[in-house]
Design a protein around this motif. Structure first.
Motif, mmCIF file in Angstrom:
data_model
loop_
_atom_site.group_PDB
_atom_site.id
_atom_site.type_symbol
_atom_site.label_atom_id
_atom_site.label_comp_id
_atom_site.label_asym_id
_atom_site.label_seq_id
_atom_site.Cartn_x
_atom_site.Cartn_y
_atom_site.Cartn_z
ATOM 1 N N MET A 263 22.956 -40.711 27.453
ATOM 2 C CA MET A 263 22.066 -41.869 27.045
ATOM 3 C C MET A 263 21.285 -41.871 28.237
ATOM 4 O O MET A 263 20.031 -42.047 28.257
ATOM 5 C CB MET A 263 23.002 -42.884 26.934
ATOM 6 N N LEU A 264 21.804 -41.888 29.713
ATOM 7 C CA LEU A 264 21.148 -41.983 30.733
ATOM 8 C C LEU A 264 20.347 -40.708 30.892
ATOM 9 O O LEU A 264 18.909 -41.002 31.402
ATOM 10 C CB LEU A 264 21.678 -42.242 31.791
ATOM 11 N N ARG A 265 20.753 -39.531 30.803
ATOM 12 C CA ARG A 265 19.777 -38.234 30.849
ATOM 13 C C ARG A 265 18.699 -38.379 29.931
ATOM 14 O O ARG A 265 17.615 -38.229 30.614
ATOM 15 C CB ARG A 265 20.687 -37.105 30.639
ATOM 16 N N SER A 266 18.875 -38.647 28.943
ATOM 17 C CA SER A 266 17.616 -39.059 27.692
ATOM 18 C C SER A 266 16.605 -39.911 28.358
ATOM 19 O O SER A 266 15.462 -39.853 28.143
ATOM 20 C CB SER A 266 18.068 -39.405 26.436
ATOM 21 N N ALA A 267 17.265 -41.103 28.755
ATOM 22 C CA ALA A 267 16.419 -42.111 29.298
ATOM 23 C C ALA A 267 15.511 -41.738 30.504
ATOM 24 O O ALA A 267 14.270 -41.795 30.760
ATOM 25 C CB ALA A 267 17.079 -43.342 29.610
ATOM 26 N N ALA A 268 16.167 -40.901 31.407
ATOM 27 C CA ALA A 268 15.355 -40.440 32.559
ATOM 28 C C ALA A 268 14.279 -39.171 32.373
ATOM 29 O O ALA A 268 13.345 -39.352 32.810
ATOM 30 C CB ALA A 268 16.573 -39.359 33.469
ATOM 31 N N LEU A 269 14.608 -38.526 31.187
ATOM 32 C CA LEU A 269 13.664 -37.504 30.838
ATOM 33 C C LEU A 269 12.555 -38.033 30.073
ATOM 34 O O LEU A 269 11.378 -37.789 30.235
ATOM 35 C CB LEU A 269 14.146 -36.423 29.876
#
Length: 774
Positions: A263-269
């Motif tokens: 979830m956070l990785r996708s948000a960062a990208l």
């Protein structure tokens, strides 16, 4: 895409002087950037006011201006040199702010200078608090309830509506400068007015506090074509409320479920795409500790201290890749310099635990507030690599040079439990050790979690160390317990102290194995890996082929602190380069992730280890050097000179006897007497009572000077018996083994003479006069 057309001459802006919150990480990034530009055959013009950096070396750029980093100076350099491009993302907030000022007033456009690596709209979206908030809302990324203000009254009105506490985050500042937590209107008015004054656009974000949520960071790279990768995820052990530079940080994240990570990785990208970042970017999140609720804290569209940590933790050269992206390359066109066989579009893989431990200046600023908040107070940091959290933490504690090799601190052993329970409610540099003491006393882990909001995972790991210490306390250690102690990361000296018994074996009977950092968890062969120790395992440090050249080990300088900074990294790197030119294979031992000396290709081989005898000895046993250089690592390396001499390792340069004669106050005084050199009247002492007798004999004021110190650490001017006793207690708490000099304080002109001696001839390059009195 290859190198952009029209780029021939690039102006690189450095970060200026080292300040708390902005240290050697920008010299490291700037040096990588200059080398990357040089590989492309570009002409480099550099402006930086800090002469102690590698990046201001003559061979790093074609033209170097050691000048103040102001708009006027940069304008003059641009008019004189006519660069076609400007790279501002490697100089911290200083470079970014200067670039924005020049772009917004139209100076860059009028002089046909393009910004590389950061468009003005990208910088605005990330740094301008209102535009950033609007951008996040546009792409559906949750933000903490907040308001952007330009005056104090608007901040007070927001806090009245939402309630306290609130956080002040000024725009375009570094290391949380000017910001902080506010628990009432008086604090808000004071902090907000200061923050608005420091912000170059007189703007601050007033944010509802989410203190207690987890703080998670992602280091991201994106190229102009839109391809992006996450280099590293990092978890702050301290929850939101402590600046990430002041928190112990682990990589990768250790307490997140896969759903949270993705979830956070996708948000960062998504965020770096929305911002239009071209290069490196640090994204910080607040994650609710018991749900999937999260919020974006902030984004840094430039390299930072976290970037340096992520680079060294993974082996991925972020600054170098970001520079290549800035001049037009895509991620799939940039070779991974560590493996030599993969491309930069491969996300690094970590099969170990990397842990960062901050270095604070409170040993110098004895009376300063030790409370940690949103303004960074750490001057530097160390990084340790291990096969478990406990092992990495124990390495870091002994490597950060705070005179400790375990988490049990004597200063808290006699403190009442209720006082310690009260203390841990407030984050300080001592909270970890206070928690450890409370666990020793049987305080439940859940009670400590409620007080600190540190994740139970980390507290349980500390509890495991406590149980082990209680198991071996004042008992003869078995071979099995010794083995377990090594897995946890305890050095021999600590095991012997805790058990109060002789050990059944030593580290020489159970030597560590060394594993490599190669960005790919050994999936591919690595051209330039570096190494870290594990208690047991297959050793990967001995390659099939060695160069056959004689080997020299260079000891680094450890964490940056007040009095021992980037100048020793500069000296260590120059030592390595000189040795390589003379035909030696070079090996560096250091644990500072911010430095050029710990770059993967500075030396022929790098060991990321604490600079203690037990950590250094196994490396020397493997490498079998013809010499060890201790002269360029500051006090950190000098302290190892006795161990080197006692172990019959050849010291290159001044012998241990010569070093000890200069550093030991008693021996140095005897030398001055022998050669009839005048000096202030003084006495050498070993206790507080002896110091008071000496001071009264000499007459106050007196100067108190420990042996083996750098930058005046623990040196003080005592004016009476009370001050003398207080200063001596501080000095003796570090476990000194050499005499302390008490001499008559003389107020006069101070002169320095620099000299170089080859054992026969002496050269004096310069004599300097201090403007201030002694």
């Amino acid at each position: 895409m290859p190198l952009q057309q029209g780029i021939r001459k690039v102006l690189v802006i450095g970060s200026g002087p080292i300040v708390i919150g902005q240290a050697a990480e920008f010299d490291y990034a700037g040096t990588q950037a200059c080398r990357a530009l040089r590989e492309e055959g570009l002409e480099i013009v550099l402006i930086n006011s800090n002469p102690a950096t590698i990046m201001t070396d003559q061979h790093m750029a074609d033209k170097i201006y050691i000048e103040p980093l102001t708009v006027e100076t940069v304008k003059r350099v641009i008019l004189k040199e006519s660069p076609d491009s400007l790279l501002p993302t490697l100089g911290g907030q200083t470079g970014l702010t200067l670039a924005m000022q020049l772009a917004k007033e139209g100076f860059l456009a009028r002089n046909n200078v393009r910004l590389l690596g950061a468009r003005p709209d990208t910088i605005d979206k990330a740094e301008d608090r209102q535009i950033f908030k609007d951008t996040m809302l546009e792409i559906g990324q949750p933000c903490i309830p907040s308001v952007v203000v330009h005056d104090v009254d608007a901040a007070v009105d927001f806090a009245y509506e939402t309630g306290y506490p609130v956080i002040v985050r000024p725009a375009f500042t570094l290391g949380g400068s000017g910001g902080g937590f506010c628990h009432n209107e008086a604090e808000l008015r004071e902090i907000c007015s200061g923050g608005l004054r420091l912000s170059p656009i007189t703007q601050a974000l007033i944010e509802k506090s989410v203190a207690g949520w987890k703080e998670i960071e992602y280091e991201v790279l994106r190229d102009a074509s839109g391809s992006s990768i996450t280099v590293c995820s990092m978890e702050n052990i301290d929850p939101v409320g402590v600046h990430t530079g002041d928190s112990i940080v682990v990589a990768p994240t250790l307490t997140l479920a896969d759903a949270e990570c993705q979830m956070l990785r996708s948000a960062a990208l998504d965020i770096v795409t929305a911002l239009g970042v071209e290069g490196g970017c640090n994204v910080q999140f607040a994650l609710h500790p018991t749900s999937l609720e999260y919020a974006v804290i902030e984004v840094n569209p430039r390299v930072s201290r976290s970037s340096a940590l992520a680079s060294k933790a993974t082996g991925y050269p972020i600054a170098k890749v970001a520079t290549k992206i800035a001049i037009g390359y895509r991620l799939d066109e940039i070779p991974n310099a560590v493996t030599g066989s993969t491309m930069a579009c491969f996300e690094p893989t970590i099969d170990y635990v990397a842990l960062k431990f901050p270095k604070w200046p409170f040993d110098k600023f004895i009376f300063a507030s030790r409370t940690l908040g949103t303004q960074m107070k750490a001057t530097g940091e160390v990084m340790s690599l291990g096969d478990s959290f406990e092992n990495a933490l124990m390495k870091a504690v002994r490597g950060v040079e705070i005179s400790r090799n375990t988490l049990r601190a004597p200063r808290w052993m006699d403190s009442p439990t209720d006082e310690l329970l009260e203390m841990i409610n407030e984050p300080t540099d001592e909270r970890l050790f206070q928690i450890f003491e409370l666990l020793h006393r049987g305080i439940p882990t859940e009670q400590i979690h409620r007080a600190t909001m540190i994740d139970n995972y980390f507290i349980d790991k500390l509890q495991g160390l406590v149980r082990f210490e209680q198991e071996i306390a004042d008992k003869a250690i078995t071979a099995e317990q010794y083995h377990r102690g090594k897995l946890f990361g305890y050095p021999d000296v600590a095991l012997k102290r805790i058990s109060a018994n002789a050990l059944p074996m030593t580290y020489k009977d159970m030597p560590p194995a060394f594993r490599m950092v190669d960005t790919c968890a050994c999936e591919f062969d690595a051209a330039t890996p570096y190494f870290y120790s594990v208690p047991v395992g297959v050793d990967e440090s001995a390659p099939a082929k060695r160069s056959g050249k004689p080997r020299v080990v260079v000891l680094g300088s450890g964490p940056i602190r007040i009095g021992q900074g980037i100048e020793f990294d500069y000296a260590s790197v120059h030592c390595v380069r000189s040795l390589q030119k003379l035909g030696y294979e070079t090996i560096i031992i250091n644990n500072n992730p911010e430095t050029v000396s710990t770059d993967f290709d500075t030396a022929d081989r790098l060991y990321f280890e604490p600079l203690t005898p037990e950590d250094v000895d196994p490396i020397l046993q493997i490498e079998q050097p013809v010499g060890v250089v201790a002269a360029f690592g500051g006090q950190t390396a000098i302290k190892l000179a006795k161990f080197l001499a006692d172990s019959n390792y050849p010291i290159m340069g001044t012998s241990f006897d010569g070093i000890d004669c200069a550093e030991d106050r008693e021996r140095f005084d005897a030398l001055l007497e022998k050669v009839q050199v005048k000096r202030p009247a003084g006495h050498t002492v070993m206790t507080a009572d002896e110091a008071i007798v000496a001071a009264n004999d000499l007459g106050y004021p007196v100067l108190v000077r420990p042996s083996y110190v750098l930058g005046g650490q623990n040196m003080s001017i005592a004016n009476d018996d009370g001050e003398m006793r207080e200063f001596m207690e501080i000095i003796l708490s570090g476990g000194v083994e050499n005499p302390v000099l008490v001499d008559k304080y003389l107020m006069g002109t101070e002169i320095e003479v620099d000299a170089i001696c080859d054992g026969k001839d002496i050269l004096i390059p310069g004599i300097m006069e201090h403007i201030e009195r002694t």
